[in-house]
Design a protein around this motif. Structure first.
Motif, short mmCIF file in Angstrom:
data_model
loop_
_atom_site.label_atom_id
_atom_site.label_comp_id
_atom_site.label_asym_id
_atom_site.label_seq_id
_atom_site.Cartn_x
_atom_site.Cartn_y
_atom_site.Cartn_z
N SER A 1 40.99 12.54 -24.21
CA SER A 1 40.38 13.03 -22.98
C SER A 1 41.45 13.31 -21.94
CB SER A 1 39.41 12.00 -22.41
OG SER A 1 40.12 10.87 -21.94
N PRO B 1 42.86 12.49 -18.22
CA PRO B 1 42.72 11.30 -17.36
C PRO B 1 41.49 11.40 -16.45
CG PRO B 1 45.00 12.01 -17.41
CD PRO B 1 44.24 13.00 -18.23
N ALA C 1 38.35 11.20 -17.24
CA ALA C 1 37.09 11.71 -17.79
C ALA C 1 36.17 10.56 -18.18
CB ALA C 1 37.37 12.59 -19.00
N THR D 1 36.13 3.68 -19.73
CA THR D 1 34.76 3.22 -19.51
C THR D 1 33.95 3.30 -20.80
OG1 THR D 1 34.99 4.13 -17.29
CG2 THR D 1 32.79 3.42 -17.94
N HIS E 1 47.16 9.10 -18.78
CA HIS E 1 47.87 9.03 -17.49
C HIS E 1 49.37 9.23 -17.64
CE1 HIS E 1 44.29 7.51 -15.29
NE2 HIS E 1 43.94 7.39 -16.53
N ARG F 1 26.14 11.97 -12.37
CA ARG F 1 26.62 12.76 -11.23
C ARG F 1 26.27 14.22 -11.47
NH1 ARG F 1 32.53 10.92 -10.08
NH2 ARG F 1 32.19 8.75 -9.47
N LEU G 1 29.40 5.06 -17.58
CA LEU G 1 29.32 4.05 -16.52
C LEU G 1 27.95 3.36 -16.54
CD1 LEU G 1 31.06 2.94 -14.19
CD2 LEU G 1 29.82 4.49 -12.67
P1 G4P Z 1 39.98 7.43 -18.19
O1 G4P Z 1 40.16 6.19 -18.99
O2 G4P Z 1 39.52 8.60 -19.02
O3 G4P Z 1 41.12 7.81 -17.32
O4 G4P Z 1 38.75 7.22 -17.19
P2 G4P Z 1 38.05 5.89 -16.68
O5 G4P Z 1 37.15 5.34 -17.71
O6 G4P Z 1 39.06 5.01 -16.07
O7 G4P Z 1 37.12 6.52 -15.55
C1 G4P Z 1 37.62 7.22 -14.44
C2 G4P Z 1 36.68 7.08 -13.28
O8 G4P Z 1 35.44 7.67 -13.60
C3 G4P Z 1 36.36 5.63 -12.91
O9 G4P Z 1 36.12 5.60 -11.52
C4 G4P Z 1 35.07 5.38 -13.65
O10 G4P Z 1 34.30 4.35 -13.09
C5 G4P Z 1 34.40 6.71 -13.50
N1 G4P Z 1 33.41 6.96 -14.55
C6 G4P Z 1 33.57 6.84 -15.89
N2 G4P Z 1 32.43 7.16 -16.52
C7 G4P Z 1 31.55 7.50 -15.58
C8 G4P Z 1 30.18 7.92 -15.62
O11 G4P Z 1 29.55 8.04 -16.64
N3 G4P Z 1 29.61 8.18 -14.40
C9 G4P Z 1 30.26 8.05 -13.21
N4 G4P Z 1 29.61 8.32 -12.11
N5 G4P Z 1 31.54 7.65 -13.16
C10 G4P Z 1 32.18 7.38 -14.32
P3 G4P Z 1 37.17 5.07 -10.48
O12 G4P Z 1 36.52 5.12 -9.16
O13 G4P Z 1 38.45 5.83 -10.65
O14 G4P Z 1 37.46 3.63 -10.98
P4 G4P Z 1 36.60 2.34 -10.72
O15 G4P Z 1 36.97 1.93 -9.36
O16 G4P Z 1 35.17 2.71 -10.88
O17 G4P Z 1 37.06 1.41 -11.77
#
Ligand code: G4P
Length: 530
Positions: free
Chosen positions: A20, A22, A24, A28, A92, A146, A256
Motif C-alpha cells: 500500500s 503510506p 492507506a 490498521t 514510510h 469516510r 478502522l
Molecule cells: P499505513 O500503515 O498504511 O501507513 O496506515 P495506517 O494503518 O497507519 O493508517 C493511517 C491513518 O489512517 C491512521 O490515522 C488510521 O487510523 C487511519 N485509518 C486506517 N484505516 C482507516 C479506516 O478504515 N477509516 C478511517 N477513517 N481511518 C482509517 P492517523 O490519524 O494517522 O493515526 P491514528 O492517530 O489514528 O493512529
C-alpha cells in the motif's frame, strides 16, 4: 511427518504481504486481521510499535526499532483452520529494496487502497513487482466510513492505471456520513453498518424489497444501478485468473471500524493459494511436498549491535522439513552448513524454532556465510532456485572514504553491504564508486554502518540521476559514444554495464535516438560467472 500429513499442513498455509501507499491503512488492517486470529488482544499493539519507530534519525535508534520490527517481520496467526503468515513490507521512510524483495517470498499480496484517494505512487511500484512475479493480488478498498470516491471509478482505475482487470466481491452502500453497509455479491448478503446485522437477500439480489426499509432511497438507487452495470460490463469472478495474477478480487470496508474485514478475510483464505511449486534456475521446479529440505534467503538483517557481526537471514522453506541443528548444503559454495541457530520471526519475542516445514519462514543466524538469493538444500543433488531480481534504484550517490588511509576498510564495507543487498554498488571506468537505492534511508544506513561498523567515514556526493537501465547487448565504445552530459555509464559488481539517466524523459529521448542499444529495467541477482 509423513507425506500425507505434510501435504495437509502445506494446504493449510497462506503467506502474503500487504502492499500500500503510506497511510492507506496497512497497519490498521494488519492489526484487525491479527485480532481476528487471536494473535493480539488489543488494538494499538502493532501501531504502538510503529509509531515509536522513527522518532529520531539516529541509526542506533533505527536499528533498535528494527530489532523490534524483525520480530514482527512475519506475523503468524490461525483463522478458520488456516495458518496465515503476514509478511511485513516496510512502508514510510524505511521503504527500500527489501520491500520489493519480500514480495519474492510470498504466495499472494493484499493491496490496500484509500478509497478517497485511489491508486497512489508507492502502490503502483509494489504492484509492478507482484505483476512481474505473477503473484495473485487481492484488493481492499479502505476507509469507506469516510467520504470515498465512486466505487465504479475506483474499479476502473485498477484497470486503467495498473492494467489489472478487477472483479468486485463486496460492494459499498454509500460512504462517509451516508455509509450504510456492504453488499457481499458472492454470498448475496448485506452487512448493515450501524445495525451490525447481516441480511440474507432473496433470489432477486439487490431487488429484494426488504432493502427499501433499511437503506435510503438515494443509496439503494445507486446500489441497484451499480449492480446492473457490473453485471453487464464487469468482469465475472474467475478463480483461475485470480491465481494466475490476471484478475484482482476487490473488497470494500473500513479497517478502522473493523467493517468488511471478516468478509474479506474469509474470501481471501478461500481463494488465495497455498504454497506451490518453486521454480529452479535450470527451468525445473521443486514441489513443497518433496521430502528433501530446500529454500532460499530473501532478506538479510544486520545485527542491531555493531559489536556482534552476526546477521539474521530470512529464509523461505520451499520443500521438506527443517529441524534445528540439521546440516544443509549452501548451493553457491557447495559447502555443508549446520543450521544450529534459528528463530521464528514472529510474536513478541524471538523463539528458537525446533522444526518448521515447507510454507514456513524462519530466521537463520548468519556469521557472514549467506548472500541474498542463496539456496540451501539437502539431498544428493545441489539445486539453485531462480535468482531474485534486482530492482532499479532511483537515488544515486558517488561515495569515497573521507580518509584515504581508510580505503581498505571502506572497500570491505562497501562489498559486504552490497552482498547483503543493503545497497546497489557500481563503479565507473575510473573505479569511482557509486551507490544506488530505492529509498533515502538506505543511504543513511550505508553511511552510518560504514562509519560505525567499518570505521570508514564516507563522503557522499548525491547525483542528479534517477533512472538506471542495464545494457543488454552493445559494446563499451558504442555505449560511450551514445552518452551525453545527462547520462552516465557504470558497471555493477558483476561488471555488467548500466546507464544512469537524469530522468524518464532523458531515458525516452535516449531510447528514441539509439533504438539499437537494448536496455532492461530489472536484472537477475546472480553472478553470471557461476
Ligand atoms: P499505513 O500503515 O498504511 O501507513 O496506515 P495506517 O494503518 O497507519 O493508517 C493511517 C491513518 O489512517 C491512521 O490515522 C488510521 O487510523 C487511519 N485509518 C486506517 N484505516 C482507516 C479506516 O478504515 N477509516 C478511517 N477513517 N481511518 C482509517 P492517523 O490519524 O494517522 O493515526 P491514528 O492517530 O489514528 O493512529
Amino acid at each position: 511427518m509423513d507425506t500425507k500429513e505434510l501435504q495437509k499442513q502445506i494446504e493449510r498455509r497462506r503467506i502474503f504481504g500487504i502492499i500500500s501507499h503510506p497511510d492507506a491503512g496497512k497497519t490498521t488492517l494488519t492489526e484487525k486481521l491479527l485480532l481476528h486470529g487471536g494473535a493480539i488482544r488489543e488494538a494499538g499493539t502493532v501501531k504502538a510499535r510503529r509509531n515509536s519507530k522513527f522518532a529520531t534519525s539516529d541509526w542506533m535508534e533505527i536499528e533498535k526499532q528494527r530489532g523490534i520490527s524483525v520480530t514482527s517481520s512475519v506475523m503468524q496467526f490461525e483463522y478458520g483452520g488456516k495458518v496465515i503468515s503476514i509478511m511485513d513490507t516496510p512502508g514510510h521512510n524505511d521503504f527500500g529494496e527489501d520491500t520489493y524483495r519480500i514480495l519474492t517470498s510470498v504466495d499472494s499480496a493484499v493491496m490496500v487502497i484509500d478509497a478517497a484517494k485511489g491508486i497512489e505512487a508507492q502502490t503502483k511500484k509494489l504492484f509492478a513487482v507482484c505483476r512481474m512475479r505473477g503473484i495473485p493480488v487481492f484488493t481492499f478498498m479502505n476507509k469507506l466510513d469516510r467520504e470515498a470516491r465512486d466505487p465504479l471509478e475506483l474499479l476502473g482505475e485498477l484497470e486503467d492505471i495498473l492494467g489489472m482487470p478487477a472483479t468486485a466481491v463486496t460492494w459499498p452502500i454509500g460512504s462517509g456520513l451516508n455509509f450504510q453497509g456492504i453488499y457481499n455479491i458472492l454470498k448475496n448478503e448485506i452487512y448493515l453498518y450501524k445495525e451490525k446485522e447481516t441480511l440474507k437477500l432473496d433470489g432477486s439480489g439487490v431487488s429484494d424489497p426488504r432493502l427499501d426499509e433499511v437503506i435510503t432511497q438515494f443509496n439503494l438507487k445507486a446500489l441497484r444501478e451499480e449492480m446492473e452495470l457490473l453485471e453487464g460490463a464487469g468482469y465475472p469472478m474467475d478463480e483461475e485468473a485470480v491465481l494466475a495474477g490476471e484478475l484482482t478480487p476487490v473488497f470494500f470496508g473500513s479497517a478502522l471500524a473493523d467493517f468488511g474485514v471478516t468478509a474479506f478475510l474469509e474470501h481471501f483464505l478461500d481463494m488465495s493459494p497455498a504454497p506451490g511449486p518453486r521454480k529452479l534456475a535450470d527451468g525445473g521446479s521443486v514441489l513443497p511436498t518433496d521430502p528433501e529440505f530446500s529454500g532460499f534467503i530473501f532478506k538479510i538483517q544486520a545485527n542491531m549491535n555493531p559489536a556482534h557481526r552476526d546477521r539474521l537471514a530470512f529464509f523461505r522453506i520451499c520443500s521438506g522439513e527443517f529441524t534445528r541443528g540439521m546440516t544443509a548444503t549452501l548451493s553457491r559454495t557447495g559447502k555443508p552448513i549446520k543450521l544450529a541457530q534459528s528463530t521464528q520471526l514472529m510474536a513478541n519475542e524471538r523463539e528458537n524454532v525446533e522444526t518448521a516445514q515447507a510454507g514456513d519462514i524462519i530466521g537463520i543466524y548468519d556469521t557472514g556465510n549467506f548472500q541474498i538469493g542463496d539456496t540451501l538444500c539437502t539431498g544428493k543433488e545441489t539445486i539453485f532456485f531462480e535468482p531474485l531480481p534486482t530492482f532499479p534504484p532511483e537515488l544515486f550517490a558517488m561515495v569515497a572514504p573521507k580518509d584515504t588511509m581508510k580505503a581498505k576498510q571502506f572497500h570491505k564495507g562497501v562489498q559486504q553491504l552490497a552482498q547483503e543487498g543493503a545497497i546497489q554498488v557500481y563503479h565507473n571506468e575510473f573505479n569511482e564508486i557509486f551507490i544506488g537505492a530505492v529509498g533515502q534511508l538506505q543511504f543513511e544506513v550505508f553511511q552510518y554502518r560504514l562509519e560505525n561498523e567499518y570505521n570508514a567515514p564516507v563522503r557522499m556526493t548525491p547525483q542528479e540521476l534517477t533512472v538506471a537501465r542495464w545494457v543488454l547487448d552493445a559494446d563499451k565504445d558504442k555505449i560511450k559514444a551514445s552518452l551525453d552530459s545527462r547520462s552516465k555509464l557504470v558497471f555493477d559488481r558483476f561488471e555488467r554495464p548500466l546507464i544512469l539517466f537524469a530522468n524518464q524523459f532523458t531515458l525516452s529521448y535516449y531510447q528514441e535516438k539509439h533504438p539499437d542499444i537494448k536496455l532492461t529495467e530489472a536484472m537477475d541477482l546472480k553472478d553470471p560467472e557461476k
